[in-house]
Write an enzyme that holds these catalytic residues in place. Structure first.
Site, PDB file in Angstrom:
ATOM      1  N   ASN A   9     -10.717 -15.352 -46.653  1.00  0.00           N
ATOM      2  CA  ASN A   9      -9.825 -14.851 -45.617  1.00  0.00           C
ATOM      3  C   ASN A   9     -10.480 -15.415 -44.325  1.00  0.00           C
ATOM      4  OD1 ASN A   9      -8.814 -13.230 -43.517  1.00  0.00           O
ATOM      5  ND2 ASN A   9      -9.970 -11.321 -44.152  1.00  0.00           N
ATOM      6  N   LYS A  11      -9.630 -15.163 -41.122  1.00  0.00           N
ATOM      7  CA  LYS A  11      -9.678 -14.262 -40.085  1.00  0.00           C
ATOM      8  C   LYS A  11      -9.338 -15.046 -38.838  1.00  0.00           C
ATOM      9  CE  LYS A  11     -13.275 -11.424 -42.217  1.00  0.00           C
ATOM     10  NZ  LYS A  11     -14.289 -10.388 -42.055  1.00  0.00           N
ATOM     11  N   HIS A  97      -6.152  -4.997 -44.212  1.00  0.00           N
ATOM     12  CA  HIS A  97      -7.552  -5.113 -44.204  1.00  0.00           C
ATOM     13  C   HIS A  97      -8.392  -4.277 -43.264  1.00  0.00           C
ATOM     14  CE1 HIS A  97     -11.283  -7.336 -43.136  1.00  0.00           C
ATOM     15  NE2 HIS A  97     -10.971  -7.888 -44.096  1.00  0.00           N
ATOM     16  N   GLU A  99     -10.300  -4.261 -40.869  1.00  0.00           N
ATOM     17  CA  GLU A  99     -10.295  -4.672 -39.455  1.00  0.00           C
ATOM     18  C   GLU A  99      -9.070  -4.287 -38.802  1.00  0.00           C
ATOM     19  OE1 GLU A  99     -11.634  -8.770 -40.000  1.00  0.00           O
ATOM     20  OE2 GLU A  99     -13.335  -7.943 -40.671  1.00  0.00           O
ATOM     21  N   GLU A 169     -12.831  -3.374 -50.823  1.00  0.00           N
ATOM     22  CA  GLU A 169     -13.780  -3.893 -50.005  1.00  0.00           C
ATOM     23  C   GLU A 169     -14.628  -2.671 -49.179  1.00  0.00           C
ATOM     24  OE1 GLU A 169     -12.605  -8.115 -48.625  1.00  0.00           O
ATOM     25  OE2 GLU A 169     -11.454  -6.906 -47.147  1.00  0.00           O
ATOM     26  N   GLY A 175     -19.065  -8.656 -43.676  1.00  0.00           N
ATOM     27  CA  GLY A 175     -19.472  -9.318 -42.523  1.00  0.00           C
ATOM     28  C   GLY A 175     -21.074  -8.928 -42.146  1.00  0.00           C
ATOM     29  N   SER A 215     -19.128  -9.495 -48.276  1.00  0.00           N
ATOM     30  CA  SER A 215     -20.447 -10.439 -48.319  1.00  0.00           C
ATOM     31  C   SER A 215     -20.541 -10.985 -49.669  1.00  0.00           C
ATOM     32  CB  SER A 215     -21.543  -9.563 -47.822  1.00  0.00           C
ATOM     33  OG  SER A 215     -21.522  -9.314 -46.456  1.00  0.00           O
ATOM     34  N   GLY A 236     -14.569 -13.486 -46.968  1.00  0.00           N
ATOM     35  CA  GLY A 236     -14.645 -13.523 -45.355  1.00  0.00           C
ATOM     36  C   GLY A 236     -15.456 -14.903 -44.881  1.00  0.00           C
ATOM     37  N   GLY A 237     -16.594 -14.491 -44.287  1.00  0.00           N
ATOM     38  CA  GLY A 237     -17.519 -15.561 -43.950  1.00  0.00           C
ATOM     39  C   GLY A 237     -17.735 -16.761 -45.062  1.00  0.00           C
TER      40      GLY A 237
HETATM   41  C1  PEP Z   1     -13.376  -9.967 -45.622  1.00  0.00           C
HETATM   42  O1  PEP Z   1     -13.261 -10.014 -44.215  1.00  0.00           O
HETATM   43  O2  PEP Z   1     -12.397  -9.685 -46.071  1.00  0.00           O
HETATM   44  C2  PEP Z   1     -14.714  -9.871 -46.288  1.00  0.00           C
HETATM   45  C3  PEP Z   1     -14.933  -9.721 -47.361  1.00  0.00           C
HETATM   46  O3  PEP Z   1     -15.600 -10.495 -45.322  1.00  0.00           O
HETATM   47  P1  PEP Z   1     -17.201 -11.081 -45.423  1.00  0.00           P
HETATM   48  O4  PEP Z   1     -17.099 -11.689 -47.001  1.00  0.00           O
HETATM   49  O5  PEP Z   1     -17.393 -11.894 -44.535  1.00  0.00           O
HETATM   50  O6  PEP Z   1     -17.868  -9.841 -45.670  1.00  0.00           O
END
Ligand code: PEP
Length: 252
Positions: A9, A11, A97, A99, A169, A175, A215, A236-237
């Site tokens: 993802n 973002k 999601h 966010e 999640e 994050g 994460s 994500g990251g």
């Molecule tokens: C996400 O945004 O779906 C996510 C899991 O981010 P991160 O891996 O950075 O925690």
């Protein structure tokens, strides 16, 4: 056996040239190093969809969007419909999601409508659920996640829900560098699986992939993905660096 899935993802990150370069790197590393039958998806910003979708053609990688409208068309400035995504041959869309739930006030009812629009246009929703830290600390995380799943998905028939992907999640792990322990991840995935069994029966529930997100990194992915009910990850990251992302893919 469920096929493992690793979805990135991105973002709201990367310029167009950076997005093309990252995709090129992911494709190169995947084709050189990934032999397992894992499904790899890059969920990218809307403007890059018609550029990156042809770029991944004939590769092991698919492209996904990060959201779609609950409406099919009309006066909704700035929105993008599932029909538009379908017209660009985009197969996947992240919905719900945390966010979007937090910053754009997306509710279970709205997400049920988005899920319907996506499915009506043959898109596969990657439906996200998960609790915030205060809910986890109160101990009501299981009932909250069950409620999120029920509100957005339980109007679907057994045949239709078989098409979707669920992503658990925990918001406190997104994050933050804080990852759920394997036990916490497996416990919640088992709760979701049990809920799906209760509503749709064992065969349907066992076929639905449930991804873990929060994460995920190259050094914790192997352990997380080895849990019996964890069918891969939503990343994500770490999906913004080709090396890290493909090292995670290799853990699936
Ligand atoms: C996400 O945004 O779906 C996510 C899991 O981010 P991160 O891996 O950075 O925690």
């Amino acid at each position: 056996m469920r096929t493992k899935i690793v979805a990135g993802n991105w973002k709201m990150n990367k310029t167009l040239s950076e997005a093309q370069a990252l995709t090129t790197q992911v494709l190169g590393l995947c084709s050189a190093e990934v032999s397992a039958p894992v499904k790899v998806i890059l969920c990218v910003p809307y403007p890059y969809l018609p550029v990156l979708t042809p770029q991944v053609k004939h590769s092991k990688v698919d492209i996904g969007a990060q959201n779609c409208s609950e409406h099919d068309a009309g006066a909704y400035t700035g929105e993008v419909s599932a029909a538009m995504l379908k017209s660009m041959n985009v197969p996947y869309v992240i919905l719900g999601h945390s966010e979007r739930r937090q910053y754009f006030h997306e509710t279970g009812k709205l997400l049920a409508a988005k899920v319907d629009r996506a499915l009506a246009h043959q898109l596969i929703p990657i439906f996200c659920c998960g609790e915030s830290l205060d809910i986890r600390e109160k101990g009501t995380h299981e009932s909250l996640v069950r409620q999120q799943v029920e509100e957005a998905l339980f109007h679907l028939s057994a045949e239709v829900i078989s098409k979707i992907v669920v992503a658990y999640e925990p918001v406190w792990a997104i994050g933050t560098g804080k990852t759920a322990t394997t036990q916490q991840a497996q416990d919640m995935h088992a709760v979701i699986r049990k809920q799906l069994v209760g509503k749709y029966g064992d065969a349907v529930a066992q076929a639905i992939p449930i991804l873990y997100g929060g994460s995920v990194k190259p050094d914790n992915a192997k352990e997380l993905f080895s849990c019996p009910d964890v069918d891969g990850g939503l990343v994500g990251g770490a999906s913004l660096k080709a090396r890290d992302f493909v090292d995670i893919v290799k853990c699936a």
